[in-house]
Motif scaffolding. Structure first.
Motif, PDB file in Angstrom:
ATOM      1  N   PRO A 285       0.806  -1.232   0.000  1.00 22.16           N
ATOM      2  CA  PRO A 285       0.000   0.000   0.000  1.00 22.16           C
ATOM      3  C   PRO A 285       0.835   1.276   0.000  1.00 22.16           C
ATOM      4  CG  PRO A 285      -0.847  -1.578   1.600  1.00 22.16           C
ATOM      5  CD  PRO A 285       0.463  -2.117   1.122  1.00 22.16           C
ATOM      6  N   ASP A 286       2.033   1.216   0.571  1.00 21.60           N
ATOM      7  CA  ASP A 286       2.862   2.418   0.650  1.00 21.60           C
ATOM      8  C   ASP A 286       3.915   2.475  -0.461  1.00 21.60           C
ATOM      9  OD1 ASP A 286       4.334   0.297   1.510  1.00 21.60           O
ATOM     10  OD2 ASP A 286       5.204   1.299   3.250  1.00 21.60           O
ATOM     11  N   ASP A 357      -1.986   9.907  -3.506  1.00 23.17           N
ATOM     12  CA  ASP A 357      -3.354   9.555  -3.151  1.00 23.17           C
ATOM     13  C   ASP A 357      -3.446   9.520  -1.632  1.00 23.17           C
ATOM     14  OD1 ASP A 357      -2.198   7.159  -2.344  1.00 23.17           O
ATOM     15  OD2 ASP A 357      -2.784   6.089  -4.159  1.00 23.17           O
ATOM     16  N   THR A 358      -4.583   9.054  -1.120  1.00 18.08           N
ATOM     17  CA  THR A 358      -4.789   9.103   0.333  1.00 18.08           C
ATOM     18  C   THR A 358      -3.805   8.218   1.087  1.00 18.08           C
ATOM     19  OG1 THR A 358      -6.483   7.395   0.090  1.00 18.08           O
ATOM     20  CG2 THR A 358      -7.233   9.676   0.123  1.00 18.08           C
ATOM     21  N   THR A 359      -3.247   7.196   0.415  1.00 17.89           N
ATOM     22  CA  THR A 359      -2.265   6.362   1.112  1.00 17.89           C
ATOM     23  C   THR A 359      -1.006   7.158   1.430  1.00 17.89           C
ATOM     24  OG1 THR A 359      -1.331   5.575  -0.983  1.00 17.89           O
ATOM     25  CG2 THR A 359      -3.103   4.266  -0.017  1.00 17.89           C
ATOM     26  N   SER A 360      -0.707   8.164   0.613  1.00 14.66           N
ATOM     27  CA  SER A 360       0.454   9.004   0.893  1.00 14.66           C
ATOM     28  C   SER A 360       0.252   9.772   2.188  1.00 14.66           C
ATOM     29  CB  SER A 360       0.671   9.998  -0.267  1.00 14.66           C
ATOM     30  OG  SER A 360       0.870   9.318  -1.482  1.00 14.66           O
ATOM     31  N   CYS A 361      -0.995  10.215   2.426  1.00 13.14           N
ATOM     32  CA  CYS A 361      -1.289  10.947   3.662  1.00 13.14           C
ATOM     33  C   CYS A 361      -1.304  10.002   4.864  1.00 13.14           C
ATOM     34  CB  CYS A 361      -2.636  11.658   3.561  1.00 13.14           C
ATOM     35  SG  CYS A 361      -2.778  12.778   2.143  1.00 13.14           S
ATOM     36  N   SER A 362      -1.999   8.879   4.672  1.00 12.46           N
ATOM     37  CA  SER A 362      -2.170   7.963   5.803  1.00 12.46           C
ATOM     38  C   SER A 362      -0.855   7.321   6.215  1.00 12.46           C
ATOM     39  CB  SER A 362      -3.190   6.875   5.454  1.00 12.46           C
ATOM     40  OG  SER A 362      -2.735   6.099   4.362  1.00 12.46           O
ATOM     41  N   TYR A 363       0.117   7.246   5.307  1.00 11.06           N
ATOM     42  CA  TYR A 363       1.401   6.644   5.643  1.00 11.06           C
ATOM     43  C   TYR A 363       2.028   7.335   6.845  1.00 11.06           C
ATOM     44  CZ  TYR A 363       6.237   5.087   5.185  1.00 11.06           C
ATOM     45  OH  TYR A 363       7.481   4.567   5.435  1.00 11.06           O
ATOM     46  N   CYS A 364       1.872   8.642   6.918  1.00 13.73           N
ATOM     47  CA  CYS A 364       2.426   9.393   8.049  1.00 13.73           C
ATOM     48  C   CYS A 364       1.378   9.701   9.119  1.00 13.73           C
ATOM     49  CB  CYS A 364       3.036  10.702   7.554  1.00 13.73           C
ATOM     50  SG  CYS A 364       4.540  10.504   6.578  1.00 13.73           S
ATOM     51  N   HIS A 365       0.163  10.094   8.676  1.00 11.57           N
ATOM     52  CA  HIS A 365      -0.795  10.660   9.608  1.00 11.57           C
ATOM     53  C   HIS A 365      -1.606   9.630  10.394  1.00 11.57           C
ATOM     54  CE1 HIS A 365      -0.203  14.897   8.695  1.00 11.57           C
ATOM     55  NE2 HIS A 365      -0.129  14.586   7.391  1.00 11.57           N
TER      56      HIS A 365
END
Length: 373
Positions: A285-286, A357-365
């Protein structure tokens, strides 16, 4: 009003007879002319099919007229339909508009092959091959040409391309090279390539297990390693011929005698494409965030599946191209990770989602690395 004077009637009758005579003469002249064009000895006069003629001349079908296989039935309607095409092609040739080398493949239908060959014949191939000929012809309905398409013409157009390169672009010299090469081809060169089998034996249409077609299997030692499925790419990049010796490429991918590239060996090979068209286990996913590190280490490995730019041929369907995201390179300042929340709140995330995409945000946040602002 009376009848027209006799001399006038005779004059019109003479015109009608003359026109009829011209039409009859044109019919027989065209019939004779086109019959001449339809003889195999006439074929090499047009360089577009000269390569195919040279291959036919040294084949097992050299005593069979071209139209026996490529002409269909000889009914009046079919004959004149065929000759309209012949006349059109002849005009194209005279105008110099024909494509060269000739690539069109007029594949004979099964009933044409059946005039000489029985679909129930037993075939015993040399070596360790298992080919139930009757099952292919009568049970699965496999067309004869699917396997034997080049039994006569021996991929002549592809061979001519190689000969032209060897001759430095000189066509006449290329034909001489091609003629010499064809004279020295053996029975093995006339057999269907393994790629023809794999067009159907792809694991979906027909089984792709080696034992389906081979009596004996000599599996290389490196293939037995537990991590071979993940590490075989290293061997392929070192020597793709090591792979295609067994996992042969398709007929229209590589030319005879041509050195196979990594891209041809993978994308032109259904054995490879079955896996390479699926998302690899390494692409988690990342991966969108991390792929730049993989690309820096092994860009060639990435380009086996992905294209840097749009490609007309040899592209895998549904696979992302580099240019899909990197069409407009964006350079972020060193402190961008720290300041990007303010930029997103001020300008919105639309510009970000052109690449991320949203996975880029969720990877950190959402992983505890960074809290939400």
């Amino acid at each position: 009003m009376g009848d027209a004077p006799a001399p006038r009637r005779l004059r019109w009758l003479g015109y009608a007879v003359a026109i009829l005579g011209i039409l009859v003469a044109a019919y027989f002249i065209s019939d004779i002319a086109l019959s001449r064009v339809e003889q195999p000895s006439y074929c090499p006069r047009c360089h577009e099919v000269r390569a195919q003629y040279l291959a036919w001349k040294v084949s097992s079908h050299s005593q069979i007229n071209c139209l026996t296989c490529h002409g269909g039935d000889n009914s009046s309607l079919r004959r004149w339909a065929r000759r309209r095409v012949e006349a059109r092609n002849y005009i194209i040739h005279l105008l110099g508009k024909a494509k060269y080398p000739y690539q069109k493949n007029l594949v004979p239908e099964d009933q044409v092959c059946g005039e000489c060959h029985s679909p129930n014949r037993e075939v015993t191939p040399s070596g360790d091959l298992i080919i139930p000929h009757r099952k292919h012809t009568t049970v699965t309905g496999t067309p004869c040409a699917a396997c034997h398409v080049d039994v006569v013409h021996l991929r002549a157009a592809k061979r001519l391309e190689v000969a032209i390169e060897k001759a430095g672009g000189q066509q006449e010299k290329a034909f001489q090279i091609l003629a010499q090469e064809l004279q020295h081809l053996g029975p093995k060169d006339r057999l269907p390539l393994m790629g023809a089998c794999m067009g159907c034996h792809n694991g979906k249409k027909a089984p792709d297990k080696c034992a389906i077609c081979h009596k004996k299997l000599d599996i290389p030692a490196d293939h037995k390693a537990k991590d071979w499925v993940y590490n075989h790419g290293t061997k392929a990049r070192q020597d793709i011929h090591y792979c295609v010796y067994c996992h042969a490429v398709l007929l229209d991918v590589a030319r005879p005698g041509e050195t196979i590239t990594l891209l041809q060996g993978v994308r032109g090979n259904p054995f490879c494409v079955n896996c390479h068209s699926q998302r690899p286990v390494t692409h988690g996913p990342d991966f969108k965030l991390k792929h730049k590190f993989r690309a820096q280490e092994d860009l060639e490995g990435c380009l086996v599946c992905h294209d840097a730019e749009k490609r007309d041929k040899m592209s895998l369907r549904g696979v992302v191209r580099c240019s899909d995201c990197h069409h407009t390179p964006v350079t972020h300042p060193p402190n961008y990770r720290r300041i990007h929340p303010n930029i997103v709140m001020r300008e919105g995330a639309g510009q970000c989602f052109k690449c991320h995409d949203t996975t880029s945000c969720s990877y950190c946040h959402t992983s505890g690395r960074v809290g939400l602002p």
